[in-house]
Design an enzyme around this catalytic site. Structure first.
Site, PDB file in Angstrom:
ATOM      1  N   SER A   1       4.122   2.522   8.088  1.00 45.11           N
ATOM      2  CA  SER A   1       3.848   1.441   7.136  1.00 45.11           C
ATOM      3  C   SER A   1       5.080   0.998   6.393  1.00 45.11           C
ATOM      4  O   SER A   1       5.915   1.827   6.024  1.00 45.11           O
ATOM      5  CB  SER A   1       2.879   1.931   6.073  1.00 45.11           C
ATOM      6  OG  SER A   1       1.611   1.932   6.579  1.00 45.11           O
TER       7      SER A   1
ATOM      8  N   ASP B   1      -0.151  -7.549   1.546  1.00 43.67           N
ATOM      9  CA  ASP B   1       0.380  -6.179   1.609  1.00 43.67           C
ATOM     10  C   ASP B   1       1.907  -6.221   1.686  1.00 43.67           C
ATOM     11  O   ASP B   1       2.503  -5.944   2.728  1.00 43.67           O
ATOM     12  CB  ASP B   1      -0.231  -5.455   2.821  1.00 43.67           C
ATOM     13  CG  ASP B   1      -0.008  -3.962   2.767  1.00 43.67           C
ATOM     14  OD1 ASP B   1       0.507  -3.473   1.746  1.00 43.67           O
ATOM     15  OD2 ASP B   1      -0.358  -3.281   3.760  1.00 43.67           O
TER      16      ASP B   1
ATOM     17  N   HIS C   1       0.818  -1.218   0.000  1.00 46.20           N
ATOM     18  CA  HIS C   1       0.000   0.000   0.000  1.00 46.20           C
ATOM     19  C   HIS C   1       0.855   1.273   0.000  1.00 46.20           C
ATOM     20  O   HIS C   1       0.319   2.372  -0.069  1.00 46.20           O
ATOM     21  CB  HIS C   1      -1.024  -0.014   1.144  1.00 46.20           C
ATOM     22  CG  HIS C   1      -0.497   0.312   2.492  1.00 46.20           C
ATOM     23  ND1 HIS C   1      -0.264  -0.639   3.462  1.00 46.20           N
ATOM     24  CD2 HIS C   1      -0.172   1.491   3.060  1.00 46.20           C
ATOM     25  CE1 HIS C   1       0.180  -0.046   4.551  1.00 46.20           C
ATOM     26  NE2 HIS C   1       0.249   1.246   4.344  1.00 46.20           N
TER      27      HIS C   1
END
Ligand SMILES: *[C@@H]1O[C@H](CO)[C@@H](O)[C@H](O)[C@H]1NC(C)=O
Ligand SMILES: *[C@@H]1O[C@H](CO)[C@@H](O)[C@H](O)[C@H]1NC(C)=O
Ligand SMILES: *[C@@H]1O[C@H](CO)[C@@H](O)[C@H](O)[C@H]1NC(C)=O
Ligand SMILES: *[C@@H]1O[C@H](CO)[C@@H](O)[C@H](O)[C@H]1NC(C)=O
Length: 254
Positions: A190, A106, A67
């Site tokens: 992230s 992911d 992402h």
């Protein structure tokens, strides 16, 4: 259990404008000793300035979350202070083919257009060897992301927090490992690693808050993706083209 299923929660990415990035990253935890996590990579889109973490897994590959994919990603190695970045390296992003902007798969590899030169402040990290290997429960998460869950507060310097793995049955999916605490990764963290016993076992993906004080952090389970990782990072020389002559030679031998 309340699942906070906002895109913003998955997209743990921040944009950093000058003057705002003056805090320390990760909610809770503490500032890392400069350059002590030499495998840690700062990733930023040169247009939107959204930022992520990542890890150097080989001289020519960085691993991060799918992402985090953007059109103009640059990676920065050996970073201490995000306000004084070294020269960035352009990359070719290879997100997992099954990732579709929601939880699951992911994971992304970034092929560096110029391979890194390893030195004291730029090193690679060990990946798991097999899917089913025992994972140490004592882990460390790190990043330059927000220091409060609900307030834009990215850090200039790397921060890290101890996290304890909880039973993966409670993580909701076979390809996810998770931790639960009142602190941990937030927006901007992230793509960074969950390091357990010196091995990168997870990639920061998203979190759900079970109350206003308990956060469950979800990490892509790297070991689950080893076949894809190995295939993607395979060097062309390891797969020599079969020539017609080679095939003929083989036929003649049989
Ligand atoms: C790292 O960055 C911080 C914040 O700018 C600075 O105070 C510190 O001296 C730097 N350390 C090293 C080793 O560069
Ligand atoms: C190590 O490599 C980084 C990134 O290429 C560079 O910024 C840094 O100056 C190098 N450090 C040493 C000690 O050579
Ligand atoms: C994590 O735990 C270790 C061992 O207890 C401790 O030495 C270290 O300071 C802790 N790190 C953080 C960021 O709290
Ligand atoms: C999660 O956090 C938000 C913001 O702090 C809060 O409004 C919400 O009630 C929390 N969710 C649960 C299930 O407690």
């Amino acid at each position: 259990m309340g699942i906070l299923w906002l895109i913003a929660t998955l997209l743990l990415v921040h944009s950093c404008s000058p003057g705002v990035c003056m805090h320390h990253g990760i909610v809770g935890g503490k500032v890392s000793i400069p350059h002590s996590r030499a495998y840690m990579v700062y990733i930023r889109d040169s247009e939107t300035k959204t930022a992520c973490g990542g890890i150097l897994v080989r001289e020519d590959f960085v691993m991060t979350a799918a992402h985090c994919n953007r059109n103009h990603l640059m990676v920065y190695l050996g970073v201490n202070d995000t306000d004084s970045l070294p020269q960035g390296i352009a990359v070719h992003p290879i997100p997992h083919p099954k990732f579709e902007n929601k939880p699951g798969h992911d994971i992304m590899l970034l092929k560096l257009k110029t391979p890194a030169t390893l030195n004291k402040t730029v090193k690679t990290i060990t990946l798991p060897e097999t899917e089913n290997e025992e994972i140490s429960k004592n882990c460390l998460v790190m990043g330059w992301g927000w220091q409060y869950y609900n307030k834009e507060s990215p850090s200039r310097v790397l921060k890290e927090a101890n996290e304890t793995l909880i039973d993966s049955k409670n993580c909701g999916s076979a390809d996810i490992i998770c931790t639960e605490a009142s602190n941990g990764p937030a927006l901007g963290d992230s793509g960074g690693p969950l390091v357990c016993g010196n091995v990168a076992q997870g990639i920061v993906s998203y979190y759900i808050n079970e109350s206003s004080t308990i956060y469950r952090s979800m990490y892509t389970h790297i070991a689950h993706y080893l076949p894809w990782i190995h295939r993607t990072m395979e060097k062309p020389t390891q797969r020599p083209h079969e020539t017609w002559k080679g095939k003929l030679d083989k036929l003649c031998k049989n």
